[in-house]
Write an enzyme that holds these catalytic residues in place. Structure first.
Site, PDB file in Angstrom:
ATOM      1  N   ASP A   8       0.870  -1.172   0.000  1.00  0.00           N
ATOM      2  CA  ASP A   8       0.000   0.000   0.000  1.00  0.00           C
ATOM      3  C   ASP A   8       0.914   1.231   0.000  1.00  0.00           C
ATOM      4  OD1 ASP A   8      -2.310   1.704   0.460  1.00  0.00           O
ATOM      5  OD2 ASP A   8      -1.672   1.790   2.549  1.00  0.00           O
ATOM      6  N   ASP A  10      -0.163   5.153   1.142  1.00  0.00           N
ATOM      7  CA  ASP A  10      -0.354   6.084   2.264  1.00  0.00           C
ATOM      8  C   ASP A  10      -0.257   5.366   3.605  1.00  0.00           C
ATOM      9  OD1 ASP A  10      -0.820   8.560   0.887  1.00  0.00           O
ATOM     10  OD2 ASP A  10      -2.772   7.779   0.282  1.00  0.00           O
TER      11      ASP A  10
END
Length: 235
Positions: A8, A10
């Site tokens: 991922d 953020d």
């Protein structure tokens, strides 16, 4: 490659939420503040935010500089160095509900873009006004995920595509933090590993999940050095 490692972006690869970072020092007008329970989906909210930033004179180059300066999460530099040394063993992809403009800018600034075979994120471009624009990634029928992106669907399609190219991964590793990272963790097999960031929504959802909902092993992390340690011991 023997292994697939999925990042991922953020608050996983980088230590901030990039949507908040591009607003630093700027207060949104009341009508643009996002209500999680409101009628406007988050992706559409960010489309409006980017248009408002453009009206304030913020250009894509300004936003690119913000993305480039995002700090990497603890231990991520060491993890990227480890993966760079073992590129024959690991295939890397990134799945993010941010936008491809920001993700690519940060990966290039960190010298990490060549490590990633594929980046999946919401499309971004520049319109005739010179404003950065945002769109949804795709449509899907998953009830758990936001309307613009189901990471579980993306990961499943990618694995099927690679299998069609005669690439079968011995193990899949998923590194995330958010609620939208719980869905792809749910498609992992018993031999795979979910690495949720400790204390973040993905971790909390895993802890609350009924027994048997997740088949993969779960290894929470505070620093990605812990991920390096796991991968080194596995090898």
């Amino acid at each position: 490659p023997h292994f697939l490692l999925v990042f991922d972006f953020d608050e996983t690869l980088v230590d901030e939420n990039s949507d908040d970072s591009i607003l630093r020092g700027r207060a949104l007008p009341g009508h643009l503040r996002h209500d999680p329970d409101g009628a406007v989906p988050y992706n559409q909210h960010m489309q409006r935010v980017l248009a408002w930033l453009g009206e304030q004179g913020v250009r894509p180059a300004d936003l690119g500089a913000v993305y480039e300066a995002l700090p990497l999460s603890p231990g991520v530099p060491e993890l990227l160095q480890f993966l760079s040394r073992h590129r024959r063993l690991f295939e890397l992809v990134l799945i993010s509900d941010a936008n491809v403009f920001g993700v690519e800018a940060k990966l290039r600034a960190a010298g990490a873009r060549p490590l990633f075979r594929k980046v999946f994120s919401n499309p971004a471009g520049v319109d005739r006004r010179g404003f950065l624009t945002l769109g949804p990634y795709h449509s899907h029928a998953c009830p758990r995920c936001p309307a613009n992106m189901c990471k579980g669907k993306i990961l499943g399609e990618y694995l099927r595509q690679r299998a069609g190219e005669d690439v079968e991964f011995r193990r899949v590793f998923y590194l995330g933090d958010g609620a939208n990272d719980f869905c792809p963790a749910g498609i992992l097999r018993e031999e795979d590993v979910a690495f949720p960031r400790k204390g973040y929504p993905m971790h909390r959802l895993i802890l609350e999940a009924p027994p048997g909902e997740l088949r993969a092993a779960v290894v929470p992390w505070e620093s990605a050095v812990e991920v390096v340690r796991f991968l080194r011991e596995m090898m």
